[in-house]
Write a protein that holds these residues in place. Structure first.
Motif, PDB file in Angstrom:
ATOM      1  N   CYS A  99     -47.903 101.298 -76.432  1.00 37.70           N
ATOM      2  CA  CYS A  99     -48.284 101.455 -75.033  1.00 37.70           C
ATOM      3  C   CYS A  99     -49.474 102.399 -74.925  1.00 37.70           C
ATOM      4  O   CYS A  99     -49.469 103.473 -75.528  1.00 37.70           O
ATOM      5  CB  CYS A  99     -47.115 101.989 -74.216  1.00 37.70           C
ATOM      6  N   ALA A 100     -50.479 101.984 -74.174  1.00 41.96           N
ATOM      7  CA  ALA A 100     -51.633 102.850 -73.911  1.00 41.96           C
ATOM      8  C   ALA A 100     -51.196 103.904 -72.898  1.00 41.96           C
ATOM      9  O   ALA A 100     -50.639 103.572 -71.855  1.00 41.96           O
ATOM     10  CB  ALA A 100     -52.791 102.024 -73.381  1.00 41.96           C
ATOM     11  N   ILE A 101     -51.413 105.161 -73.228  1.00 44.68           N
ATOM     12  CA  ILE A 101     -50.932 106.281 -72.409  1.00 44.68           C
ATOM     13  C   ILE A 101     -52.117 107.073 -71.858  1.00 44.68           C
ATOM     14  O   ILE A 101     -53.060 107.382 -72.584  1.00 44.68           O
ATOM     15  CB  ILE A 101     -50.026 107.216 -73.242  1.00 44.68           C
ATOM     16  N   GLN A 102     -52.045 107.429 -70.569  1.00 43.93           N
ATOM     17  CA  GLN A 102     -53.062 108.271 -69.947  1.00 43.93           C
ATOM     18  C   GLN A 102     -52.807 109.728 -70.318  1.00 43.93           C
ATOM     19  O   GLN A 102     -51.763 110.073 -70.873  1.00 43.93           O
ATOM     20  CB  GLN A 102     -53.003 108.113 -68.429  1.00 43.93           C
ATOM     21  N   ASN A 103     -53.738 110.587 -69.987  1.00 44.97           N
ATOM     22  CA  ASN A 103     -53.612 112.022 -70.287  1.00 44.97           C
ATOM     23  C   ASN A 103     -52.377 112.639 -69.652  1.00 44.97           C
ATOM     24  O   ASN A 103     -51.799 113.582 -70.187  1.00 44.97           O
ATOM     25  CB  ASN A 103     -54.854 112.791 -69.830  1.00 44.97           C
ATOM     26  N   ASN A 104     -51.933 112.125 -68.504  1.00 46.07           N
ATOM     27  CA  ASN A 104     -50.761 112.691 -67.836  1.00 46.07           C
ATOM     28  C   ASN A 104     -49.439 112.109 -68.351  1.00 46.07           C
ATOM     29  O   ASN A 104     -48.381 112.412 -67.825  1.00 46.07           O
ATOM     30  CB  ASN A 104     -50.865 112.513 -66.315  1.00 46.07           C
ATOM     31  N   GLY A 105     -49.497 111.260 -69.383  1.00 43.29           N
ATOM     32  CA  GLY A 105     -48.291 110.719 -69.998  1.00 43.29           C
ATOM     33  C   GLY A 105     -47.806 109.399 -69.426  1.00 43.29           C
ATOM     34  O   GLY A 105     -46.837 108.835 -69.909  1.00 43.29           O
ATOM     35  N   THR A 106     -48.469 108.869 -68.400  1.00 46.97           N
ATOM     36  CA  THR A 106     -48.061 107.585 -67.828  1.00 46.97           C
ATOM     37  C   THR A 106     -48.789 106.440 -68.527  1.00 46.97           C
ATOM     38  O   THR A 106     -49.858 106.631 -69.116  1.00 46.97           O
ATOM     39  CB  THR A 106     -48.348 107.526 -66.312  1.00 46.97           C
ATOM     40  N   CYS A 107     -48.201 105.257 -68.442  1.00 47.71           N
ATOM     41  CA  CYS A 107     -48.796 104.078 -69.063  1.00 47.71           C
ATOM     42  C   CYS A 107     -50.058 103.643 -68.329  1.00 47.71           C
ATOM     43  O   CYS A 107     -50.137 103.753 -67.109  1.00 47.71           O
ATOM     44  CB  CYS A 107     -47.808 102.921 -69.061  1.00 47.71           C
ATOM     45  N   VAL A 108     -51.023 103.152 -69.080  1.00 45.02           N
ATOM     46  CA  VAL A 108     -52.242 102.612 -68.495  1.00 45.02           C
ATOM     47  C   VAL A 108     -51.920 101.236 -67.940  1.00 45.02           C
ATOM     48  O   VAL A 108     -51.397 100.372 -68.649  1.00 45.02           O
ATOM     49  CB  VAL A 108     -53.370 102.505 -69.544  1.00 45.02           C
ATOM     50  N   GLY A 109     -52.188 101.048 -66.665  1.00 45.09           N
ATOM     51  CA  GLY A 109     -51.938  99.766 -66.029  1.00 45.09           C
ATOM     52  C   GLY A 109     -53.140  99.310 -65.245  1.00 45.09           C
ATOM     53  O   GLY A 109     -54.020 100.112 -64.914  1.00 45.09           O
ATOM     54  N   GLU A 110     -53.191  98.017 -64.979  1.00 44.71           N
ATOM     55  CA  GLU A 110     -54.272  97.480 -64.184  1.00 44.71           C
ATOM     56  C   GLU A 110     -53.824  96.206 -63.488  1.00 44.71           C
ATOM     57  O   GLU A 110     -52.858  95.574 -63.908  1.00 44.71           O
ATOM     58  CB  GLU A 110     -55.518  97.227 -65.027  1.00 44.71           C
ATOM     59  N   VAL A 111     -54.525  95.850 -62.432  1.00 40.50           N
ATOM     60  CA  VAL A 111     -54.285  94.604 -61.723  1.00 40.50           C
ATOM     61  C   VAL A 111     -55.348  93.616 -62.181  1.00 40.50           C
ATOM     62  O   VAL A 111     -56.545  93.928 -62.169  1.00 40.50           O
ATOM     63  CB  VAL A 111     -54.355  94.807 -60.195  1.00 40.50           C
ATOM     64  N   ILE A 112     -54.879  92.436 -62.607  1.00 40.90           N
ATOM     65  CA  ILE A 112     -55.796  91.401 -63.100  1.00 40.90           C
ATOM     66  C   ILE A 112     -55.527  90.097 -62.360  1.00 40.90           C
ATOM     67  O   ILE A 112     -54.413  89.869 -61.873  1.00 40.90           O
ATOM     68  CB  ILE A 112     -55.622  91.171 -64.620  1.00 40.90           C
ATOM     69  N   PRO A 113     -56.525  89.221 -62.278  1.00 38.79           N
ATOM     70  CA  PRO A 113     -56.246  87.884 -61.754  1.00 38.79           C
ATOM     71  C   PRO A 113     -55.272  87.162 -62.693  1.00 38.79           C
ATOM     72  O   PRO A 113     -55.369  87.284 -63.921  1.00 38.79           O
ATOM     73  CB  PRO A 113     -57.614  87.205 -61.760  1.00 38.79           C
ATOM     74  N   LEU A 114     -54.340  86.431 -62.139  1.00 44.73           N
ATOM     75  CA  LEU A 114     -53.336  85.727 -62.944  1.00 44.73           C
ATOM     76  C   LEU A 114     -53.988  84.734 -63.907  1.00 44.73           C
ATOM     77  O   LEU A 114     -53.476  84.500 -64.997  1.00 44.73           O
ATOM     78  CB  LEU A 114     -52.344  85.016 -62.023  1.00 44.73           C
TER      79      LEU A 114
END
Length: 165
Positions: A99-114
């Motif tokens: 899992c790609a993790i941000q500096n604050n410890g949360t997962c990197v997420g994004e919204v993409i076209p389906l």
């Protein structure tokens, strides 16, 4: 907002790009524990980084592995979207995903076209010497942040991923 928990995905055949493989179910991960093991689809997917893609002939080049968390469409819109959490892939005989993790410890997420989703991806949780005692059939994916990408899942998937290793 309209929300879906499942979508059907078809990908071109590796050897004949004009032929489509049978459709496969792709689930949003937040709903995967509502089904029994025999009804599970896949909540991990291969996505392209743009609308244009040469999957499966290019292997993972120009593509990423993600976990699909939400499938939705905003009201008065005909654009279907997916919220995904990103995974970093490294190759050493097998694809190791983390899992790609941000500096604050949360997962990197994004919204993409389906339409960026190219294929479901079969993953296996990567357990270390000791497994978490709280793991169950329903929580093994949610409690893990490291996985193996199973290139032996199907013949077509094997051909596609063998290009990149």
């Amino acid at each position: 907002m309209q929300i879906w928990f499942k979508v059907q995905v078809q990908q071109p055949s590796y050897h004949n790009q004009q032929s489509l493989e049978p459709p496969q179910s792709l689930l949003a991960s937040c709903f995967s524990t509502l089904t029994t093991a025999s009804q599970w689809g896949y909540d991990f997917a291969i996505i392209s980084q743009t609308e244009q893609s040469d999957w499966p002939s290019s292997g993972l080049t120009g593509h990423n592995v993600v976990q699909v968390c939400l499938i939705f469409c905003l009201l008065r819109s005909d654009i279907f979207l997916a919220y995904v959490q990103c995974l970093n892939a490294t190759v050493d005989n097998m694809y190791a995903l983390k899992c790609a993790i941000q500096n604050n410890g949360t997962c990197v997420g994004e919204v993409i076209p389906l339409c960026y989703i190219r294929s479901p991806a079969h993953t296996i949780p990567h357990f270390r010497k000791e497994a978490n005692p709280w793991l169950t059939l329903h929580t093994s994916y949610e409690s893990s942040n490291e996985f193996w990408l199973n290139k032996y899942w199907s013949k077509e998937f094997f051909y596609t991923l063998s290009l990149s290793t």
